[in-house]
Structure formats: structure tokens, C-alpha cells
Motif scaffolding. Structure first.
Motif, PDB file in Angstrom:
ATOM      1  N   SER A   5       0.912  -1.192   0.151  1.00 48.24           N
ATOM      2  CA  SER A   5      -0.275  -0.118  -0.002  1.00 48.24           C
ATOM      3  C   SER A   5       0.706   1.372   0.141  1.00 48.24           C
ATOM      4  CB  SER A   5      -0.715   0.182   1.302  1.00 48.24           C
ATOM      5  OG  SER A   5      -0.047  -0.084   2.493  1.00 48.24           O
ATOM      6  N   THR A   6       2.167   1.146  -0.102  1.00 44.05           N
ATOM      7  CA  THR A   6       3.167   2.372   0.022  1.00 44.05           C
ATOM      8  C   THR A   6       2.950   3.089  -1.295  1.00 44.05           C
ATOM      9  OG1 THR A   6       4.491   1.290   1.400  1.00 44.05           O
ATOM     10  CG2 THR A   6       5.429   3.050   0.141  1.00 44.05           C
ATOM     11  N   ASP A   7       2.929   4.443  -1.137  1.00 44.87           N
ATOM     12  CA  ASP A   7       2.732   5.363  -2.317  1.00 44.87           C
ATOM     13  C   ASP A   7       4.219   5.676  -2.695  1.00 44.87           C
ATOM     14  OD1 ASP A   7       2.482   7.314  -4.043  1.00 44.87           O
ATOM     15  OD2 ASP A   7       1.191   8.659  -2.790  1.00 44.87           O
ATOM     16  N   GLN A 410       8.926  -2.700  -3.807  1.00 45.47           N
ATOM     17  CA  GLN A 410       7.441  -2.857  -3.538  1.00 45.47           C
ATOM     18  C   GLN A 410       7.024  -4.261  -4.233  1.00 45.47           C
ATOM     19  OE1 GLN A 410       4.391  -0.318  -4.823  1.00 45.47           O
ATOM     20  NE2 GLN A 410       3.547  -0.055  -3.044  1.00 45.47           N
TER      21      GLN A 410
END
Length: 423
Positions: A5-7, A410
């Protein structure tokens, strides 16, 4: 920690901003310093130009000493004195004012057709011009003739107008200039069609004579002075006499006294003091303090001032390097020598000329000292902008590298999480 979920774009931006923070601070400080210096140079140039204007204004007066005129009666003349006027008492008798020649020609109607052939010649003094009546066109009337006179390219100064009074119509011709030499003349070519106009010319009425102004100078009125206008400019050295009305009797006189105006003189000299001090204040501002060109400017101006003997006129420098004016010493110096300021400041080799020449080396032309200094700072600012543009490009590449690296991390984390889920 990077997860699914990391931007990654926001994270990459934070890392890139951390990388560039110190360099951005350096760029901002240097850019602000250059811009401040440029603004200071612009301000200094403005103050130099103001002092230029002050010097030019003082030089135009031919003298720093101001003079006042005191009259024995008001309403007869406006009299002003310039720096080269001689102090003393004068007497004049105003015998006559200058007037403009003015004549009126009688006509039956302003709408009746005028001649369509022949020529009307009008003159003023020694200059003449011709109105070709045929050129007015069929059905032309007095208003068309008036307009043709006023619009003629060779008209030396004859103004035509129509006067309507009590059923009568008159064509009035007036010289635009006063003086005995400016007489309006009128002739026709003798064409029979011009009979009505010739009759009007032959029977014209003189409304005002062309005459010069005339005054008599002296208590015994023995010296006659004349002028084509009601202004006697420098007929007497340094004096401008604008006449308003005549004296009722030949023996009447207007007495006026010309003397130095101490207050006005101090005000004129104070403009020079203020102009110099404004330059000193500007040099002491942030952005110019310590600048070699600005220091040189003040040093050279002060050297010129100090070497001219101005202390004897009440001018001296205070602890801040500014000029001050001590009115008492100035008054004493002028009382002892009324021409003291002119001798010090006036002429091609006087202090005003020297100060003006010094100022020009700093502001006149593309090679002037301040212009060269401003160009050097602008060049540094342009080079800095180039460095900033190249740095921005590198930081954009750094941002893209971070995005790529974080995206790979990611993907790897997500693969590991999927693999762990199988167990």
C-alpha cells in the motif's frame, strides 16, 4: 517500510527533497544576495540621476544665489530676478502696453456668397499669403473665407473670426503676436468680383493698434525701453519684467528693490546637500555596503567637495560622512562676498561641473562603472540560474531513480508476501 500500500511516488519525492535541501538553501541565499545587490545598484543609479538633475537645475540658474524683488505697488508688473541680477533699487514708468493689431471688416451677411474669382492677399509684418477665391468653391460664404484664412499653410499669424452684433456681421482679423511690427495688411487683386471685399477693406475699422510696450527707466525717466511683447526679459541684467498695466500719469513710477534672498539661497544649496546625502544613505544599505564601486563613488564625490573650500560656506561633513549646512556661516560668507557661491560652484571649472563629471563616470554609457558592476552581478545571477536549472534536471533524474527502486522493492515485498501466504 515499503509494503503493497506504499505510495512510492510520495516516498521518492520525500527522499529527493531531503537530498536537495542543502543545495536549495545555498541557491536561495546566493540568488537573494545577487538580486539584493542589483536592486541596490538600481537604487543608487536613481539617486545619482536625481543629483544630476539637481546639479543641472542649479547650473541653469547661472548662480546659486537667489534674489527677491520688493515692489512699491502691486498690479503694475510681475518682476523676477535671476542670479546675475545686480542688487539695488530701480524705478520705472510704464507708459504703454504692447497690443496686437486687430481690424474689423463689415459684410451684409455671413451666408451671402463671396467672390468665386480673384485673390485676397493678407499679410503680417513683412510676410504675406494669398487666398485664391476660386479655390473656396461655388456658394462659398464668409465662414468659408474665415476657415480658409485660418487653415492656410503660409499664414504667418493672422487669426480670422466672425463677430455678430446688432444684426451686423464683421470679419475680424487679429495678429497672434503683439508689437508695432506685426501689422495686419489686406489687399485684393482688383478683380470686379472682389468689389464687396475691397469695399470692406477700404472701410475697415481698426479695433486695436499694433504697438510695442514702452517703459522709462530711472527716477527722471530718461531711458526709454521698448519690447514687442509685454515682457522685458533681460533688458536689465538678470531681471524679467512682465507688464500688467500702465501708469496714469507720466511722473508716476514703480519702485522695486532687488536683493539677495537668503532663505531661497539656503533652500537651493540644501537640495545639493540632500542629493549627496541620499547617495551616502543608499551606499550604506544592505547590498551595497562594502561594494568597491559604491565606496569609490562616495570617496570621489567627497574628495571633490572637500577640496573646494566649502567649509567656509557653512558646508562640512559630520561623523556619519554626510554633508551638513550651517546657515549662520553661509549668511556671514555671503554678507562678506555676495558672489561666494557662484565663485565656488559656478562655471566650467566650478564644483557643480566637477561633481557632474564625476557622476557621469558612474552612470553614463554602457562602460560606466555602475553599469559594468550591474552587468557583472547580472552575469553571476544568470550563471547561478543555469546551475539551478541543471540541478533541477539532476534531481528529476534522482526522483525517477527512487521511484524505480522503490517500485522494484514494492514488487519484491508483494511477491514474498504471496509466497508466505502459500505456507
Amino acid at each position: 517500510m515499503i509494503n503493497g500500500s506504499t505510495d512510492v511516488q510520495s516516498l521518492a519525492l520525500q527522499f529527493m527533497q531531503a537530498d536537495r535541501a542543502s543545495q536549495d538553501q545555498f541557491f536561495a541565499q546566493r540568488q537573494n544576495a545577487y538580486q539584493t545587490q542589483l536592486k541596490a545598484y538600481q537604487a543608487l543609479t536613481g539617486k545619482i540621476n536625481e543629483l544630476h538633475s539637481t546639479i543641472d537645475a542649479l547650473a541653469d540658474k547661472n548662480s546659486l544665489e537667489a534674489y527677491s524683488v520688493t515692489q512699491s505697488a502691486e498690479g503694475y508688473a510681475d518682476i523676477t530676478a535671476s542670479g546675475n541680477a545686480a542688487s539695488g533699487q530701480y524705478q520705472i514708468n510704464i507708459d504703454q502696453l504692447a497690443t496686437a493689431h486687430q481690424v474689423a471688416l463689415d459684410f451684409a451677411s455671413e451666408t451671402d456668397p463671396v467672390a468665386t474669382s480673384g485673390q485676397l492677399t493678407l499679410g503680417l509684418g513683412g510676410d504675406t499669403f494669398n487666398i485664391d477665391m476660386a479655390g473656396l468653391g461655388a456658394g462659398a460664404d464668409l465662414t468659408d473665407l474665415r476657415d480658409a484664412i485660418n487653415a492656410h499653410a503660409d499664414n504667418p499669424g493672422v487669426q480670422a473670426s466672425i463677430v455678430r452684433t446688432g444684426g451686423a456681421v464683421k470679419l475680424m482679423l487679429t495678429s497672434e503676436e503683439t508689437g508695432a511690427a506685426n501689422v495686419v495688411s489686406m489687399t485684393t487683386s482688383g478683380d470686379p468680383a472682389m468689389a464687396d471685399i475691397q469695399t470692406a477693406i477700404d472701410n475697415h475699422t481698426e479695433l486695436s493698434q499694433a504697438q510695442d510696450a514702452r517703459i522709462y527707466l530711472g527716477a527722471n525717466q530718461s531711458l526709454e525701453l521698448t519690447s514687442a511683447s509685454n515682457s522685458f526679459d533681460n533688458a536689465i541684467d538678470g531681471l524679467t519684467i512682465d507688464l500688467k498695466k500702465t501708469h496714469a500719469a507720466a511722473g508716476d513710477v514703480l519702485t522695486f528693490t532687488v536683493g539677495q534672498d537668503g532663505e531661497a539661497t539656503r533652500e537651493q544649496l540644501q537640495t545639493l546637500v540632500d542629493g549627496y546625502n541620499a547617495i551616502v544613505d543608499t551606499v550604506n544599505q544592505k547590498g551595497v555596503t562594502g561594494d568597491s564601486t559604491a565606496r569609490m563613488l562616495v570617496q570621489q564625490l567627497r574628495r571633490e567637495l572637500s577640496g573646494s573650500g566649502i567649509s567656509g560656506l557653512g558646508l562640512e561633513f559630520n561623523m556619519s560622512g554626510k554633508l551638513t549646512l550651517e546657515s549662520g556661516r553661509l549668511d556671514d560668507a555671503l554678507a562678506a562676498n555676495p558672489d561666494a557661491l557662484t565663485e565656488t560652484f559656478g562655471g566650467d571649472t566650478g564644483l557643480l561641473a566637477k561633481l557632474d563629471a564625476r557622476l557621469e563616470t558612474f552612470t553614463k554609457g554602457d562602460d560606466s562603472l555602475l553599469k559594468s558592476s550591474s552587468n557583472a552581478v547580472q552575469s553571476s545571477l544568470d550563471q547561478l540560474q543555469d546551475r539551478m536549472d541543471r540541478f533541477d534536471l539532476r534531481m528529476e533524474q534522482t526522483y525517477n531513480r527512487y521511484v524505480n527502486q522503490f517500485s522494484q522493492m514494492q514488487s519484491l515485498v508483494m511477491q514474498m508476501q504471496q509466497t508466505a501466504g502459500l505456507f
